[in-house]
Design an enzyme around this catalytic site. Structure first.
Site, PDB file in Angstrom:
ATOM      1  N   ASP A  73      42.760  37.993  50.324  1.00 33.08           N
ATOM      2  CA  ASP A  73      42.058  37.299  49.114  1.00 33.08           C
ATOM      3  C   ASP A  73      42.124  37.530  47.765  1.00 33.08           C
ATOM      4  OD1 ASP A  73      39.876  35.328  48.205  1.00 33.08           O
ATOM      5  OD2 ASP A  73      38.427  36.872  47.989  1.00 33.08           O
TER       6      ASP A  73
ATOM      7  N   ASP B 165      40.199  36.737  44.241  1.00 31.47           N
ATOM      8  CA  ASP B 165      39.194  36.982  43.413  1.00 31.47           C
ATOM      9  C   ASP B 165      38.244  37.945  44.025  1.00 31.47           C
ATOM     10  OD1 ASP B 165      40.403  35.069  42.241  1.00 31.47           O
ATOM     11  OD2 ASP B 165      38.763  33.658  42.475  1.00 31.47           O
TER      12      ASP B 165
END
Length: 262
Positions: A33, A35
């Site tokens: 991922d 963020d």
């Protein structure tokens, strides 16, 4: 990778003691991922001031983006927040010229991203590459933002949200693919089929419980700076928890990514 071994004691922090180990057997990948896992903010909202300076949004939108960033950082990103974020960003970018967006991102990339990239994430990416695993960034942010960041990090593939672009070269406001929740896991599975990844030997990293399907899709799930829900799930399932906090000047390390053995 000494600290990505489920049978080894986990200290909560990366090490580099066995980074030179090479992969044997079926291909594997490491899915990250973006963020709050690789970078400390929402990648899309981080560019709001640059979009303002480029004439794409007004001052009110900048302030609203700053508020959304604050809520995102403090409260985590649950399903309702992600849906509100999707609706907000979809409405915000309607009518934007795609080339202008790409030019602004390219110009501001290092200024904005360099200070908010986690050093621990950079080290972890480098170790996976040295171990012969592909690195794939999987993000709900738009491809026009995520792809340049992925290139800068030396990622092999990027899975990101794709907006529909009209014949006039502008966003219509409609979303072709929203990289969120189950859709992330489905995209990972499809990419594994295409690239020949053995997901049971692959790794995934995320901070949010909304990425639970992505974490469950691989044999080696790791949680990074987890929200409260994901921290509880990780404790119940015995998943390792990593804490990333140190910024890094990415430009100084970018050359080593490009030169790392594939």
């Amino acid at each position: 990778l000494g600290y990505v071994d489920n049978d080894a004691p986990d200290t909560g922090q990366p090490t580099t003691q066995s980074a030179a180990r090479t992969q044997s057997g079926p291909r594997a990948a490491a899915f990250f991922d973006l963020d709050k896992t690789i970078i400390a903010k929402s990648s899309t909202l981080a560019f709001s001031r640059s979009f303002y300076e480029g004439g794409l949004i007004n001052r009110r939108a900048v302030l609203r983006s700053a508020y959304a960033q604050f809520v995102y950082l403090v409260g985590g990103a649950d399903h309702d927040q992600m849906e509100r974020m999707r609706e907000y960003l979809s409405a915000l970018v309607t009518g934007w010229d795609v080339k202008t967006v790409k030019d602004i991102v390219a110009e501001a990339l290092h200024t904005i991203v360099d200070p908010i990239v986690y050093d621990e994430a950079v080290t972890l990416i480098e170790e996976h590459r040295n171990a012969g695993r592909d690195v794939v960034i999987v993000s709900s942010s738009g491809a026009e933002v995520v792809e340049p960041i992925g290139e800068m990090l030396g990622a092999d593939r990027v899975i990101a949200t794709r907006m529909i672009i009209g014949d006039d070269g502008k966003y219509t406001g409609e979303i072709e693919f929203y990289a969120y929740g189950d859709s992330k896991a489905k995209a990972i599975s499809e990419l594994a089929d295409t690239e020949g990844y053995d997901l049971s030997r692959s790794y995934a990293y995320s901070d949010s419980a909304t990425d639970l399907p992505m974490l469950e899709a691989v044999g080696h799930p790791y949680v990074v700076n987890p929200d409260r829900t994901l921290r509880r799930i990780a404790a119940d399932r015995g998943w390792p928890v990593l804490v990333f906090s140190k910024p890094v000047a990415l430009r100084k390390r970018a050359a080593s990514f490009r030169e790392a053995p594939k």
